[in-house]
Design an enzyme around this catalytic site. Sequence first.
Site, short mmCIF file in Angstrom:
data_model
loop_
_atom_site.label_atom_id
_atom_site.label_comp_id
_atom_site.label_asym_id
_atom_site.label_seq_id
_atom_site.Cartn_x
_atom_site.Cartn_y
_atom_site.Cartn_z
N ASP A 131 -60.24 108.72 -30.16
CA ASP A 131 -60.93 107.70 -29.47
C ASP A 131 -60.23 106.76 -28.88
OD1 ASP A 131 -62.75 105.74 -28.30
OD2 ASP A 131 -64.31 106.03 -30.05
N TYR A 142 -66.06 102.96 -34.91
CA TYR A 142 -66.94 102.75 -34.17
C TYR A 142 -66.79 103.62 -32.75
CZ TYR A 142 -70.61 100.84 -31.13
OH TYR A 142 -71.67 100.73 -30.16
N LYS A 144 -63.22 100.78 -21.45
CA LYS A 144 -62.70 99.53 -21.30
C LYS A 144 -61.59 99.37 -20.28
CE LYS A 144 -63.87 98.50 -25.99
NZ LYS A 144 -65.32 97.51 -26.41
C1 LIG Z 1 -63.34 102.88 -30.06
C2 LIG Z 1 -64.58 102.45 -29.28
N1 LIG Z 1 -65.11 103.91 -29.05
C3 LIG Z 1 -66.49 103.64 -27.94
C4 LIG Z 1 -67.03 102.51 -27.82
C5 LIG Z 1 -68.29 102.30 -27.04
O1 LIG Z 1 -67.90 101.84 -26.05
P1 LIG Z 1 -69.02 101.44 -24.87
O2 LIG Z 1 -69.53 100.14 -25.47
O3 LIG Z 1 -68.52 101.32 -23.62
O4 LIG Z 1 -70.15 102.24 -25.03
C6 LIG Z 1 -66.27 101.51 -28.07
C7 LIG Z 1 -66.84 99.88 -27.86
O5 LIG Z 1 -66.42 98.97 -28.42
C8 LIG Z 1 -65.09 101.47 -29.02
O6 LIG Z 1 -64.45 100.38 -29.46
#
Ligand SMILES: Cc1ncc(COP(=O)(O)O)c(C=O)c1O
Length: 427
Positions: free
Chosen positions: A239, A144, A267
């Site tokens: 990511d 995700y 985060k």
């Molecule tokens: C690996 C990863 N990338 C991107 C995101 C998206 O981040 P946000 O919820 O701050 O938009 C998340 C959210 O859980 C994530 O776990």
Amino acid sequence: MKWKKSQRLFKKAQELIPGGVNSPVRAFKAVGGNPLFIQRAKGSKIYDVDGNEYIDYVLSWGPLILGHAHPDIVKALKKAAERGTSYGAPTQLEIELAELVLKTYPSMDMVRMVNSGTEATMSAIRVARGFTGRDKIIKFEGCYHGHADGLLVRAGSGATTFGVPDSPGVPKSYAQETITLPFNDVEALKNVINEEWKSIACVIIEPVVGNIGCVLPMPGFLETLRKLTKKNGIILIFDEVMTGFRVSFGGAQAYYGIKPDMTCLGKVIGGGLPVGAYGGRKDIMSMVSPLGPVYQAGTLSGNPLAMTAGIETIKILSKGKTYKKLEYIAGLLEKGLIDAAAMAGVKTKFYRAGTMFCTYFTETDVIDYKTAKTSDTSKFSMFFSGILKKGINLAPSQFEAGFISLAHTEKDVEKTVRAAYESFKEC
Ligand SMILES: Cc1ncc(COP(=O)(O)O)c(C=O)c1O
């Protein structure tokens, strides 16, 4: 345990907010019951509006690696708020956080702050496309990367929990630009890159997949990915929105010794306030407006409160024995949960990367989306409800990671393991 006030609030919230929640993962749809409405939190504990106390392993879905309401963060935020909450102009704080991030993630020469992980990944991909002049991207099933259109294809997290990994509303033509492959499948990766490299701008990956629980890269997988992308002029984007500062201080890239071309963070770098960041090689990041032609902007980007919380968090994390302490508590929890399941006679597979973990209710080794889905989610639901009643807050889905903070103590772990044993027995 009584949840009367939470239930009343949830009823009201459902009239006003779709599903009663401002992010779908907060719903209890997959496990039954209603979400808890939270009143306050401190350290490793979270308290709902009915006055119940829980040891928290959700930690706002990862950011709160210091625990809730860390006194240094609260103090710094109070001071910062008094100086104004947003200026829409550069501040020294942005330089300070950028320096801390670049020092900890040396694969990045430059970094741009945004407001969420979604913005970070979406922007990084735009830059990778602008840099390479290619359109297609590769992502892995169950990863995700936020909710930008082209990334809601075989997506993990809530998209997997609620059975809609391919969201309606994403134009087919757009989704066609996203190639999805099984995580850890070297052959599939080789085949696609050999055939389509000329049209592939980037590969985006969660180096440890936290959005279908906690899936570790098999030896050689990330190394092969790095080699193939480099050879074919494809930008490799790690990511690390979740894994950053969690798999290790320097993220998964430091732990596995891989140097991606671009990195996304979020985060932890916001210390509980809304922040994301993307960065990478100087030649690539020089494409970003106003230095280059790829447009990306944000009214509140680099917000002084968010920068302050991020700076204080990273400073505390960088102190002496922080990660030793985190590893010790995480190791205790790992052993305790594995033993508790075994003693209760429940077959589970447990995985951990630094301060991220997951217990699957399966006998199959979990290496990708398909094997994660072998977990018995009805057993997870029973376990979740049981342990919640015993004062332990886990994410309400099998397909999410649990998180540990510096505020978690041996006593917290003991209580968690006891509650887990009782709850495993009820499965
Ligand atoms: C690996 C990863 N990338 C991107 C995101 C998206 O981040 P946000 O919820 O701050 O938009 C998340 C959210 O859980 C994530 O776990």
